[in-house]
Design a protein around this motif. Structure first.
Motif, PDB file in Angstrom:
ATOM      1  N   LYS A 102      -9.431 -21.287 -12.428  1.00 49.11           N
ATOM      2  CA  LYS A 102      -8.009 -21.616 -12.556  1.00 49.11           C
ATOM      3  C   LYS A 102      -7.523 -20.322 -13.372  1.00 49.11           C
ATOM      4  CE  LYS A 102      -4.691 -25.323 -13.642  1.00 49.11           C
ATOM      5  NZ  LYS A 102      -4.690 -26.393 -14.303  1.00 49.11           N
ATOM      6  N   LEU A 103      -6.500 -19.684 -12.894  1.00 50.73           N
ATOM      7  CA  LEU A 103      -6.043 -18.602 -13.414  1.00 50.73           C
ATOM      8  C   LEU A 103      -5.120 -18.830 -14.513  1.00 50.73           C
ATOM      9  CD1 LEU A 103      -5.224 -15.974 -10.400  1.00 50.73           C
ATOM     10  CD2 LEU A 103      -7.073 -15.949 -11.980  1.00 50.73           C
ATOM     11  N   GLN A 104      -5.002 -18.051 -15.557  1.00 45.99           N
ATOM     12  CA  GLN A 104      -4.122 -18.431 -16.804  1.00 45.99           C
ATOM     13  C   GLN A 104      -2.885 -17.159 -16.692  1.00 45.99           C
ATOM     14  OE1 GLN A 104      -5.289 -17.517 -21.249  1.00 45.99           O
ATOM     15  NE2 GLN A 104      -4.954 -19.688 -21.360  1.00 45.99           N
ATOM     16  N   VAL A 105      -1.790 -17.505 -16.461  1.00 43.56           N
ATOM     17  CA  VAL A 105      -0.689 -16.753 -16.291  1.00 43.56           C
ATOM     18  C   VAL A 105       0.080 -16.773 -17.488  1.00 43.56           C
ATOM     19  CG1 VAL A 105       1.195 -16.032 -14.840  1.00 43.56           C
ATOM     20  CG2 VAL A 105      -0.747 -16.708 -13.709  1.00 43.56           C
ATOM     21  N   THR A 123       4.013 -19.865 -21.062  1.00 43.77           N
ATOM     22  CA  THR A 123       5.244 -19.438 -21.115  1.00 43.77           C
ATOM     23  C   THR A 123       6.104 -19.317 -22.318  1.00 43.77           C
ATOM     24  OG1 THR A 123       5.926 -21.627 -20.862  1.00 43.77           O
ATOM     25  CG2 THR A 123       5.167 -20.513 -19.015  1.00 43.77           C
ATOM     26  N   PRO A 124       5.749 -18.234 -23.281  1.00 49.33           N
ATOM     27  CA  PRO A 124       6.506 -18.023 -24.519  1.00 49.33           C
ATOM     28  C   PRO A 124       7.905 -17.879 -24.197  1.00 49.33           C
ATOM     29  CG  PRO A 124       5.179 -16.326 -23.990  1.00 49.33           C
ATOM     30  CD  PRO A 124       4.731 -17.239 -22.958  1.00 49.33           C
ATOM     31  N   PRO A 125       8.917 -18.125 -25.282  1.00 47.13           N
ATOM     32  CA  PRO A 125      10.198 -17.956 -25.219  1.00 47.13           C
ATOM     33  C   PRO A 125      10.256 -16.289 -25.506  1.00 47.13           C
ATOM     34  CG  PRO A 125       9.754 -18.894 -27.283  1.00 47.13           C
ATOM     35  CD  PRO A 125       8.539 -19.022 -26.491  1.00 47.13           C
ATOM     36  N   ILE A 126      11.565 -15.556 -25.398  1.00 45.65           N
ATOM     37  CA  ILE A 126      11.491 -14.128 -25.713  1.00 45.65           C
ATOM     38  C   ILE A 126      11.263 -13.838 -27.283  1.00 45.65           C
ATOM     39  CG2 ILE A 126      13.421 -12.253 -25.940  1.00 45.65           C
ATOM     40  CD1 ILE A 126      12.616 -12.984 -23.110  1.00 45.65           C
ATOM     41  N   ALA A 127      10.736 -12.926 -27.364  1.00 47.13           N
ATOM     42  CA  ALA A 127      10.007 -12.041 -28.449  1.00 47.13           C
ATOM     43  C   ALA A 127       9.053 -13.084 -29.582  1.00 47.13           C
ATOM     44  CB  ALA A 127      11.439 -12.040 -29.439  1.00 47.13           C
ATOM     45  N   LYS A 128       8.696 -14.077 -28.986  1.00 52.82           N
ATOM     46  CA  LYS A 128       7.657 -14.921 -29.610  1.00 52.82           C
ATOM     47  C   LYS A 128       6.346 -14.075 -29.351  1.00 52.82           C
ATOM     48  CE  LYS A 128       5.686 -19.447 -30.406  1.00 52.82           C
ATOM     49  NZ  LYS A 128       5.711 -19.217 -31.726  1.00 52.82           N
ATOM     50  N   GLU A 176       7.351 -15.014 -19.304  1.00 52.77           N
ATOM     51  CA  GLU A 176       8.351 -15.457 -20.234  1.00 52.77           C
ATOM     52  C   GLU A 176       8.978 -17.004 -19.659  1.00 52.77           C
ATOM     53  OE1 GLU A 176      12.698 -16.368 -20.992  1.00 52.77           O
ATOM     54  OE2 GLU A 176      11.824 -15.437 -18.965  1.00 52.77           O
ATOM     55  N   GLN A 177       9.469 -17.935 -20.261  1.00 53.09           N
ATOM     56  CA  GLN A 177       9.741 -19.167 -19.890  1.00 53.09           C
ATOM     57  C   GLN A 177      10.533 -19.131 -18.566  1.00 53.09           C
ATOM     58  OE1 GLN A 177      11.573 -20.996 -23.122  1.00 53.09           O
ATOM     59  NE2 GLN A 177       9.913 -21.650 -24.191  1.00 53.09           N
ATOM     60  N   GLU A 178      11.911 -18.445 -18.457  1.00 49.96           N
ATOM     61  CA  GLU A 178      12.561 -18.502 -17.401  1.00 49.96           C
ATOM     62  C   GLU A 178      11.866 -17.819 -16.227  1.00 49.96           C
ATOM     63  OE1 GLU A 178      16.989 -16.912 -15.837  1.00 49.96           O
ATOM     64  OE2 GLU A 178      16.679 -17.249 -18.022  1.00 49.96           O
ATOM     65  N   ILE A 179      11.107 -16.761 -16.328  1.00 53.01           N
ATOM     66  CA  ILE A 179      10.550 -16.213 -15.376  1.00 53.01           C
ATOM     67  C   ILE A 179       9.578 -16.951 -14.773  1.00 53.01           C
ATOM     68  CG2 ILE A 179       8.904 -14.387 -14.595  1.00 53.01           C
ATOM     69  CD1 ILE A 179      10.666 -12.633 -16.551  1.00 53.01           C
ATOM     70  N   ALA A 180       8.832 -17.923 -15.560  1.00 52.82           N
ATOM     71  CA  ALA A 180       7.630 -18.647 -15.119  1.00 52.82           C
ATOM     72  C   ALA A 180       8.172 -19.877 -14.343  1.00 52.82           C
ATOM     73  CB  ALA A 180       6.997 -19.444 -16.369  1.00 52.82           C
ATOM     74  N   GLU A 181       9.295 -20.296 -14.644  1.00 51.10           N
ATOM     75  CA  GLU A 181       9.974 -21.395 -13.928  1.00 51.10           C
ATOM     76  C   GLU A 181      10.545 -20.774 -12.460  1.00 51.10           C
ATOM     77  OE1 GLU A 181      10.247 -24.611 -14.556  1.00 51.10           O
ATOM     78  OE2 GLU A 181       8.971 -24.072 -16.122  1.00 51.10           O
ATOM     79  N   ARG A 182      10.871 -19.462 -12.225  1.00 53.17           N
ATOM     80  CA  ARG A 182      11.232 -19.026 -11.049  1.00 53.17           C
ATOM     81  C   ARG A 182       9.942 -18.743 -10.329  1.00 53.17           C
ATOM     82  NH1 ARG A 182      16.276 -14.675 -11.690  1.00 53.17           N
ATOM     83  NH2 ARG A 182      17.374 -15.884 -13.356  1.00 53.17           N
ATOM     84  N   LEU A 183       8.921 -18.461 -10.871  1.00 57.97           N
ATOM     85  CA  LEU A 183       7.653 -18.438 -10.163  1.00 57.97           C
ATOM     86  C   LEU A 183       7.097 -19.691  -9.653  1.00 57.97           C
ATOM     87  CD1 LEU A 183       5.803 -15.994 -12.530  1.00 57.97           C
ATOM     88  CD2 LEU A 183       6.503 -15.338 -10.238  1.00 57.97           C
ATOM     89  N   LYS A 184       7.424 -20.751 -10.589  1.00 59.83           N
ATOM     90  CA  LYS A 184       6.736 -21.900 -10.059  1.00 59.83           C
ATOM     91  C   LYS A 184       7.751 -22.535  -8.674  1.00 59.83           C
ATOM     92  CE  LYS A 184       5.293 -23.296 -14.702  1.00 59.83           C
ATOM     93  NZ  LYS A 184       5.587 -24.364 -15.655  1.00 59.83           N
ATOM     94  N   ARG A 185       9.040 -22.354  -8.916  1.00 62.98           N
ATOM     95  CA  ARG A 185      10.009 -22.858  -7.797  1.00 62.98           C
ATOM     96  C   ARG A 185       9.801 -22.166  -6.703  1.00 62.98           C
ATOM     97  NH1 ARG A 185      14.537 -21.830 -10.323  1.00 62.98           N
ATOM     98  NH2 ARG A 185      13.767 -23.600 -11.950  1.00 62.98           N
ATOM     99  N   HIS A 186       9.853 -20.905  -6.891  1.00 65.01           N
ATOM    100  CA  HIS A 186      10.266 -20.109  -5.519  1.00 65.01           C
ATOM    101  C   HIS A 186       8.966 -19.269  -5.104  1.00 65.01           C
ATOM    102  CE1 HIS A 186      14.366 -20.591  -6.426  1.00 65.01           C
ATOM    103  NE2 HIS A 186      14.382 -19.903  -7.444  1.00 65.01           N
ATOM    104  N   ARG A 187       8.122 -18.707  -5.940  1.00 63.27           N
ATOM    105  CA  ARG A 187       7.042 -18.162  -5.600  1.00 63.27           C
ATOM    106  C   ARG A 187       5.966 -19.104  -5.120  1.00 63.27           C
ATOM    107  NH1 ARG A 187       7.036 -13.544  -3.404  1.00 63.27           N
ATOM    108  NH2 ARG A 187       8.345 -12.948  -5.050  1.00 63.27           N
ATOM    109  N   LEU A 188       5.515 -20.151  -5.600  1.00 65.18           N
ATOM    110  CA  LEU A 188       4.560 -20.972  -5.340  1.00 65.18           C
ATOM    111  C   LEU A 188       5.145 -22.131  -4.243  1.00 65.18           C
ATOM    112  CD1 LEU A 188       3.227 -19.363  -7.677  1.00 65.18           C
ATOM    113  CD2 LEU A 188       1.883 -21.559  -8.026  1.00 65.18           C
ATOM    114  N   ALA A 189       6.370 -22.047  -3.940  1.00 66.06           N
ATOM    115  CA  ALA A 189       6.842 -22.978  -2.903  1.00 66.06           C
ATOM    116  C   ALA A 189       5.868 -23.304  -1.629  1.00 66.06           C
ATOM    117  CB  ALA A 189       8.130 -22.674  -2.714  1.00 66.06           C
ATOM    118  N   GLU A 190       5.171 -22.369  -1.425  1.00 67.76           N
ATOM    119  CA  GLU A 190       4.371 -22.597  -0.179  1.00 67.76           C
ATOM    120  C   GLU A 190       3.168 -23.684  -0.383  1.00 67.76           C
ATOM    121  OE1 GLU A 190       1.312 -19.264   0.337  1.00 67.76           O
ATOM    122  OE2 GLU A 190       3.249 -18.449  -0.358  1.00 67.76           O
TER     123      GLU A 190
END
Length: 261
Positions: A92-95, A127-132, A98-112
């Motif tokens: 299981k890959l660990q990706v 999925t850390p927030p900016i600058a953390k 950033e938080q918002e980008i992760a949500e876009r990946l989950k919703r759109h990139r992994l939609a298939e």
């Protein structure tokens, strides 16, 4: 300055420098690189079109960790297939994204895969927030910072023992505040093209930032043309180039340079 020795030497190998259409039309792998610790791959940065072949050809297998800078196909296009194949083989890959980008990946990139498995079942998301600052492998830490691009994109800084050893802009137009943050790192790789557009810097714009240990990922340029007159003197990186990110290498007066594998 007294030399600082680290038990873990960090290196970077460029896997590709292609732009959005580069792989589909010219068979050039997308912009990506592998991070190595003591010559062993541990983290892949971006997984766009054509990168899987490069990983398997050069390293035989995927590392356990990935950093994804944004959801464009030339940076994340092969993520859904690779994640499912690795999972089927018990990995299981660990990706890191950033938080918002992760949500876009989950919703759109992994939609298939949505009708079969959730994004969390396929990938271990960090999925850390900016600058953390967030722990990566081998005692490294990563912090994300937003660039300015057509899709939300984040560059990042890698820290080793509290020292900013490496930064990458990912895809972004030139934004002075963003560049100043990333410029803290000892090695800084920038995204740029021969001519600018609304979402990418050009070579002329970033020229003032090209000090020692600053490089350009040759975005969309065919490596065969790296010696063209228009690129003379530019620190362009292409597939096969290798950089040492070990802080100890910065103690001598001789700057590190890109080496060919």
């Amino acid at each position: 300055m007294k030399s600082v020795e680290f038990e873990i030497a960090i290196e970077l190998v460029v896997l590709g420098s292609g732009a959005g259409a580069s792989y589909l039309y010219d068979h050039l792998p997308s912009s990506s690189f592998m991070l190595l610790a003591n010559q062993q791959p541990f983290c892949l940065v971006d997984l766009g079109f054509g990168v899987t072949h490069q990983v398997l050809q050069q390293f035989k297998a995927f590392p356990p960790q990935l950093i994804i800078t944004h959801n464009h196909s030339d940076h994340a296009g092969e993520l859904p297939v690779v994640a499912r194949v690795e999972l089927a083989h018990g990995r299981k890959l660990q990706v890191f994204a950033e938080q918002e980008i992760a949500e876009r990946l989950k919703r759109h990139r992994l939609a298939e895969h949505a009708d079969q498995l959730s994004p969390e079942e396929i990938i271990d998301w960090i999925t850390p927030p900016i600058a953390k600052r967030t722990s990566l492998a081998h005692g490294l830490e990563i912090s994300f910072y937003p660039g300015k691009h057509s899709e939300k994109s984040c560059g990042f800084i890698l820290y080793q023992a509290d020292r900013p050893i490496f930064s990458y802009s990912a895809d972004s137009q030139l934004d002075e505040a963003f560049y100043k943050i990333l410029n803290q790192a000892e090695t800084f790789i920038m995204d740029a093209r021969p001519t600018s557009n609304a979402w990418h810097a050009d070579f002329a714009q970033i020229k003032p930032w090209l000090q020692k240990h600053r490089y350009i990922l040759g975005h969309g340029i065919n490596p065969k043309n790296r010696t063209d007159t228009g690129y003379a003197g530019l620190p362009l990186l292409f597939s096969g180039d290798r950089l040492s990110l070990n802080p100890a290498s910065f103690q001598s007066n001789k700057p590190p340079s890109a080496e060919r594998l």
